[in-house]
Design a protein around this motif. Sequence first.
Motif, PDB file in Angstrom:
ATOM      1  N   THR A  63     -13.209  -1.503   1.832  1.00  0.00           N
ATOM      2  CA  THR A  63     -14.113  -0.968   0.814  1.00  0.00           C
ATOM      3  C   THR A  63     -13.897  -1.599  -0.551  1.00  0.00           C
ATOM      4  OG1 THR A  63     -12.541   0.852   0.499  1.00  0.00           O
ATOM      5  CG2 THR A  63     -14.449   1.285   1.909  1.00  0.00           C
ATOM      6  N   GLN A  64     -12.640  -2.037  -0.835  1.00  0.00           N
ATOM      7  CA  GLN A  64     -12.361  -2.542  -2.179  1.00  0.00           C
ATOM      8  C   GLN A  64     -11.784  -3.954  -2.185  1.00  0.00           C
ATOM      9  OE1 GLN A  64     -10.228   0.143  -4.702  1.00  0.00           O
ATOM     10  NE2 GLN A  64     -11.254   1.961  -3.926  1.00  0.00           N
ATOM     11  N   SER A 120       0.801  -1.224   0.000  1.00  0.00           N
ATOM     12  CA  SER A 120       0.000   0.000   0.000  1.00  0.00           C
ATOM     13  C   SER A 120       0.836   1.277   0.000  1.00  0.00           C
ATOM     14  CB  SER A 120      -0.919  -0.001   1.235  1.00  0.00           C
ATOM     15  OG  SER A 120      -0.145   0.026   2.417  1.00  0.00           O
ATOM     16  N   GLY A 159      -5.919  -0.701  -3.217  1.00  0.00           N
ATOM     17  CA  GLY A 159      -7.097   0.064  -3.622  1.00  0.00           C
ATOM     18  C   GLY A 159      -6.912   0.787  -4.946  1.00  0.00           C
ATOM     19  N   ASN A 195      -3.443   4.015   4.271  1.00  0.00           N
ATOM     20  CA  ASN A 195      -4.745   3.515   4.707  1.00  0.00           C
ATOM     21  C   ASN A 195      -5.163   2.160   4.113  1.00  0.00           C
ATOM     22  OD1 ASN A 195      -6.907   3.740   6.365  1.00  0.00           O
ATOM     23  ND2 ASN A 195      -7.624   5.697   5.563  1.00  0.00           N
ATOM     24  N   THR A 197       2.242   4.649  -0.609  1.00  0.00           N
ATOM     25  CA  THR A 197       1.827   5.684  -1.567  1.00  0.00           C
ATOM     26  C   THR A 197       2.986   6.097  -2.465  1.00  0.00           C
ATOM     27  OG1 THR A 197       2.381   7.454  -0.013  1.00  0.00           O
ATOM     28  CG2 THR A 197       0.121   6.641   0.021  1.00  0.00           C
ATOM     29  N   HIS A 223      -8.677   0.559   5.277  1.00  0.00           N
ATOM     30  CA  HIS A 223      -9.836   1.181   4.650  1.00  0.00           C
ATOM     31  C   HIS A 223     -10.056   0.615   3.243  1.00  0.00           C
ATOM     32  CE1 HIS A 223     -12.644   4.603   3.970  1.00  0.00           C
ATOM     33  NE2 HIS A 223     -12.302   4.382   2.709  1.00  0.00           N
ATOM     34  N   HIS A 224      -8.979   0.533   2.494  1.00  0.00           N
ATOM     35  CA  HIS A 224      -9.137   0.064   1.114  1.00  0.00           C
ATOM     36  C   HIS A 224      -9.431  -1.431   1.051  1.00  0.00           C
ATOM     37  CE1 HIS A 224      -7.212   4.039   0.326  1.00  0.00           C
ATOM     38  NE2 HIS A 224      -8.303   4.075  -0.417  1.00  0.00           N
ATOM     39  N   HIS A 225      -8.917  -2.155   2.024  1.00  0.00           N
ATOM     40  CA  HIS A 225      -9.289  -3.563   2.119  1.00  0.00           C
ATOM     41  C   HIS A 225     -10.799  -3.683   2.398  1.00  0.00           C
ATOM     42  CE1 HIS A 225      -8.906  -7.837   3.155  1.00  0.00           C
ATOM     43  NE2 HIS A 225      -9.830  -7.558   4.052  1.00  0.00           N
ATOM     44  N   LYS A 271      -7.471   4.034  -6.493  1.00  0.00           N
ATOM     45  CA  LYS A 271      -7.667   5.315  -5.833  1.00  0.00           C
ATOM     46  C   LYS A 271      -8.770   6.189  -6.439  1.00  0.00           C
ATOM     47  CE  LYS A 271      -5.153   4.195  -2.522  1.00  0.00           C
ATOM     48  NZ  LYS A 271      -3.774   3.824  -2.655  1.00  0.00           N
ATOM     49  N   SER A 327     -11.784   5.500  -4.595  1.00  0.00           N
ATOM     50  CA  SER A 327     -11.684   5.526  -3.134  1.00  0.00           C
ATOM     51  C   SER A 327     -12.299   6.788  -2.556  1.00  0.00           C
ATOM     52  CB  SER A 327     -10.207   5.437  -2.734  1.00  0.00           C
ATOM     53  OG  SER A 327     -10.030   5.887  -1.410  1.00  0.00           O
ATOM     54  N   CYS A 381      -9.576   8.752  -0.740  1.00  0.00           N
ATOM     55  CA  CYS A 381      -8.807   9.596  -1.643  1.00  0.00           C
ATOM     56  C   CYS A 381      -9.593  10.868  -1.981  1.00  0.00           C
ATOM     57  CB  CYS A 381      -8.477   8.811  -2.909  1.00  0.00           C
ATOM     58  SG  CYS A 381      -7.638   9.765  -4.170  1.00  0.00           S
TER      59      CYS A 381
END
Lengths: 485, 392
Positions: free
Chosen positions: A441-442, A414, A447, A434, A416, A437-439, A449, A452, A455
Amino acid sequence: MARFLAAEAFSSSNDELALLPFHFERTGTEQFLVSNMVGDFIRLTENEINRLIDLKLKPGDGLYEKAYAAHLITGSLQKGQRQLLALRLRSRMSFLREVTPLHMFVVTLRCEHSCPYCQVSRQSTDRSRFDMSEATAQRALDIAFESKSSRIKIEFQGGEPLLNFSLIKTIVSAAHSRSGTLGKKVDFVIATNLALLDDAVLEFCKANDILLSTSLDGPADLHNKNRPRPGGNSYELAVAGIRRAQEALGPDRVGALMTTTEASLGRVDEIIEEYLKLGLDGIFLRPLSPFGFAIKTKQYQRYDAKSWLEFYKRGLRHILDINHHGTPFREFYSALILTRMLTDKPIGYVDLRSPAGIGIGALVYNYDGSVFASDEGRMLAETGDNSFRLGHVDQDDYRSLVLSDRLVDAISASLTQCAPECSTCVFESHCGANPVHHHATQGEALGIKPLSDFCARQKGIMHHLLQLLDESPRDAAILRRWAGA
Amino acid sequence: MTLSLFGTAALCRGLEEQTRSVVRLKTVDTEVSNAEADFTIVRTSDDLKRAIQNDHKSIFAIDDGTGRFLSLEDLQRRTIAVPAQFSYLDAGDVIGIHTQSGKFRTLYRHNSRHNSFLVTERCNNYCLMCSQPPKDIDDRWILNEIRQSLPLLDKHTRTLTFTGGEPLSDWADFISILADCRDQLPKTAVQVLTNGRAFAKSEIVDAWRKVNHPSVIAAIPVYAAVDYVHDYVVQAKGAFDETILGILKLKDRGQRVEVRVVLHAQTARIISDTCRWLARNLPFVDHVALMGLENTGFAIANDAQLWIDPIDYQTDLAEAVDLLVAANVNVSVYNLQRCVLAPSVWPHAVQSISDWKNAFVAECEPCTEKTRCAGFFSSGRPRRSKAISPIL
């Protein structure tokens, strides 16, 4: 007599110029926002950015001066700017030197509230099932004191941690004695709804210099709707608790957090006024997290990043006006981002860092002894997803938890600094990875972005803050102060 | 008024063994000193009588204005006699004298807060506004003179400045003088006015750090955020890069650094840009001094490139100060009168002009801020802002 040379004699020829790394984003038909390696921003026109990239610029043309001062170009034989950037980057990233400074102890999962956005709590009287045992707590302390930080913070979480106050007392006393032996400083925070606050708790907090952190969602009707409990008096108990704690412990020893629900969206001014009324020095305008019951009860889908940003901007406007009227009051998330944008102070705040703060920023010891890489990670587990469960206090030590493949994979996936979209983003220096969070939600730590909401919110906040800094000198003066530059 | 800090002695006798001597003055009322360097001040024939009676071995005679109050020719003693404009010299002061020619310089004044030693006239910069135009000469004897002077200074001296030229021209010798300061004047804060370029070499900055002086600060000029602008002001290509590198290396080793910006037409119009850059890139320096121009030396020759009325950069300077304050950088404004500064800058404006060249003008008489104001340079060819007027 002296032979002085004209300014032109000191300019570098174009073949002596070199580009330094920078990021950019189009902000209008002719306009670009540009940031250097350490996140200093300047605005350039399309013509200017094209000339910059082609190195078609020379001393005296205005662009050379802007680009040089912003560390976008350097002399190929010069060292000063590169050293300066290295030093500043080192300072910005030095939060990594303090490894795992935060340790969260979920001393019980029980709670007398039944908030629909809550990620984890249980309404239960079964102590044996949902309380942390003393043996588990001692093992968790072993691990916490193995981390390399010179100073650690122990945060008591729940459920409502005051339902297991006796264990808190045991942990604090044990931590104190270990702190003395090992020479590692310890701070304590209790995250509580304050409903069970009494003199015994206050005296204990005072004696042990413990900070209280609570929830306050806004005016009575909104707060009580968000945070139901038997008697429907969550707001009354929270406000009375804050006042009592301010008096007993000092005004800076109790803080409050708000969570934005759909019902909050139109009421940001009233929410802020609640905080002001209580003499609190700021507010953290916080969106809902996509975890636990918030997903199950469909709270999370009720509003999107766009409506949250409108809520945030309206709130920030109100807060700035409060400052203009002479009362110092902050929006804490903006203050964090401004500190990143305007200074090189190391900020290890978990959502604003890359490498992510999971595990290497914080560990969570759940009531049952399982160890998670973040608070959100244990919330995911409550809905059956063990992706961020790193191990168990009985089988693991600090080293095995932090070097586990699961953690290393999530952090390295992850970053950035090399993630698609992030690695070229004009805000990269000030943002964070994060992965949880991306795990959530996605379905993966990295993720996509552009999809997101995290994002979208980050970019929205930073664009907005930059616009205020550039275009509104009165607001900028306040915002600069928040940066504590 | 401006004090004369150098001149020629009418008489210099008994010191012929050495080419140069360093002399400390004492009053006739104090005990006879056996120290080689101590000379007794005599201002009148009475003083002289007492000095002879009490068997003072070395006489420092200051003309009372008549030019013939003493008959020094017959004295069988070491004797120096100086003209009347040096009557400000007093006990504890130190002078350096060339024994053959009688040429001397006042090196240290006990009563002054502004004592500075010129270390050399050589410099690898050639600043447009240099107040001490560099000369390419062998003046390494000055380092010896300083070395001899240090033991003679009052141990309670608050501050001492080393200036040039570039004090680090002979860096190893200069750094050994810094070590002498540490040993002999441990309570004295030392300020070194250097262009900082030498510190780009790790060897030099390591030697500086190794002295471990309790309170030394390197005061280093940064004239712009852009390489060629700084290089033009100091007339040396590559200077900006070396200076910035030098500052970084000093701070990396925990040494104290002051950044100085002299304000003139080439630097004042961009002062807010420069300070925005300093606030963002070097907020860890210990002090920033924004300094009004002393119109002397090269500044007179380059008047056309340099003169700007301070009132014309008043707003820029206020913004510059504000940017540094917001970044928690310690900032002072030197050499500028309060009537040309925005009131927001006043708390940072310092009475910075050395006492021996500080003056006020007639307009200042009724001014309510005069006692807090920096006033003017009386040296060189003073230029005044059109905005000079009393604050009432």
